[in-house]
Design an enzyme around this catalytic site. Structure first.
Site, mmCIF file in Angstrom:
data_model
loop_
_atom_site.group_PDB
_atom_site.id
_atom_site.type_symbol
_atom_site.label_atom_id
_atom_site.label_comp_id
_atom_site.label_asym_id
_atom_site.label_seq_id
_atom_site.Cartn_x
_atom_site.Cartn_y
_atom_site.Cartn_z
ATOM 1 C CG HIS A 111 1.419 5.160 4.121
ATOM 2 N ND1 HIS A 111 0.705 5.153 5.287
ATOM 3 C CD2 HIS A 111 2.065 3.962 4.075
ATOM 4 C CE1 HIS A 111 0.900 4.003 5.924
ATOM 5 N NE2 HIS A 111 1.734 3.262 5.207
ATOM 6 C CG HIS B 299 -0.284 -0.192 2.527
ATOM 7 N ND1 HIS B 299 0.085 -1.443 2.977
ATOM 8 C CD2 HIS B 299 0.103 0.679 3.503
ATOM 9 C CE1 HIS B 299 0.662 -1.335 4.160
ATOM 10 N NE2 HIS B 299 0.697 -0.051 4.501
HETATM 11 P P1 5GP Z 1 2.036 0.146 7.351
HETATM 12 O O1 5GP Z 1 2.670 0.357 8.689
HETATM 13 O O2 5GP Z 1 1.734 -1.309 7.094
HETATM 14 O O3 5GP Z 1 2.780 0.795 6.221
HETATM 15 O O4 5GP Z 1 0.672 0.932 7.384
HETATM 16 C C1 5GP Z 1 -0.533 0.351 7.746
HETATM 17 C C2 5GP Z 1 -1.524 1.478 7.916
HETATM 18 O O5 5GP Z 1 -2.817 0.935 7.993
HETATM 19 C C3 5GP Z 1 -1.302 2.296 9.200
HETATM 20 O O6 5GP Z 1 -1.047 3.654 8.874
HETATM 21 C C4 5GP Z 1 -2.604 2.106 9.967
HETATM 22 O O7 5GP Z 1 -3.038 3.274 10.620
HETATM 23 C C5 5GP Z 1 -3.578 1.692 8.876
HETATM 24 N N1 5GP Z 1 -4.649 0.831 9.362
HETATM 25 C C6 5GP Z 1 -4.513 -0.228 10.211
HETATM 26 N N2 5GP Z 1 -5.713 -0.800 10.434
HETATM 27 C C7 5GP Z 1 -6.614 -0.078 9.709
HETATM 28 C C8 5GP Z 1 -8.033 -0.205 9.529
HETATM 29 O O8 5GP Z 1 -8.710 -1.084 10.069
HETATM 30 N N3 5GP Z 1 -8.629 0.709 8.705
HETATM 31 C C9 5GP Z 1 -7.912 1.709 8.076
HETATM 32 N N4 5GP Z 1 -8.604 2.553 7.293
HETATM 33 N N5 5GP Z 1 -6.580 1.829 8.221
HETATM 34 C C10 5GP Z 1 -5.943 0.945 9.023
#
Ligand code: 5GP
Length: 140
Positions: free
Chosen positions: A102, A100
């Protein structure tokens, strides 16, 4: 590729989200723990874990809308710029094993900071840099 992730459950509407874009292959929604107002996540619907697993056609689909969604996010929250980031692998802080991007709005009068602020920096000689570049070329 994992079979199901938190984000496939969001795509399938099993978990509610603030969806901002959807097409056949790509989905975008607001991050539930935003780093800034408008913090948006853009994903391929299929749960590839890492960027290197994403087939070129699906990568092209995601990239064909990433710029447009970024412009819409900036306009929606009146941002001066955005940081686009992808935590690729656990060691890079990836928590959800579903690739994903950001989109994080930045504001000139707020806490705007470049991605360089995240790293201590690496002191490398010209030879060391050249050797790393050669190894990258060899591993493609
Ligand atoms: P990563 O650390 O994997 O790059 O980012 C994962 C992102 O997913 C985090 O910024 C976190 O806030 C977001 N996230 C985690 N759980 C959920 C959820 O249930 N719904 C949404 N919309 N975002 C989520």
């Amino acid at each position: 590729m994992s079979e199901e992730t938190l984000f496939t459950r969001i795509v399938e509407d099993e978990i509610p989200s603030d969806t901002v874009y959807e097409d056949e292959t790509t989905y975008a929604f607001l991050d539930v723990n935003p780093l800034a107002p408008g913090h948006t996540l853009v994903i391929p619907k299929e749960p590839y874990e890492r960027l290197s697993e994403l087939p070129p056609a699906e990568a092209a689909d995601v990239f064909s809308v990433l710029g447009e969604i970024t412009a819409a996010v900036e306009a929606a929250v009146d941002a001066d710029g955005t940081t686009i980031a992808l935590n690729n692998g656990e060691a890079a802080g990836q928590e959800v094993p579903h690739v994903h991007w950001h989109i994080i709005p930045q504001f000139e009068d707020d806490t705007a900071r470049p991605i360089h602020a995240l790293f201590d920096g690496a002191e490398l000689s010209d030879e060391e840099r050249s050797e790393i570049a050669a190894r990258i070329r060899d591993n493609r």
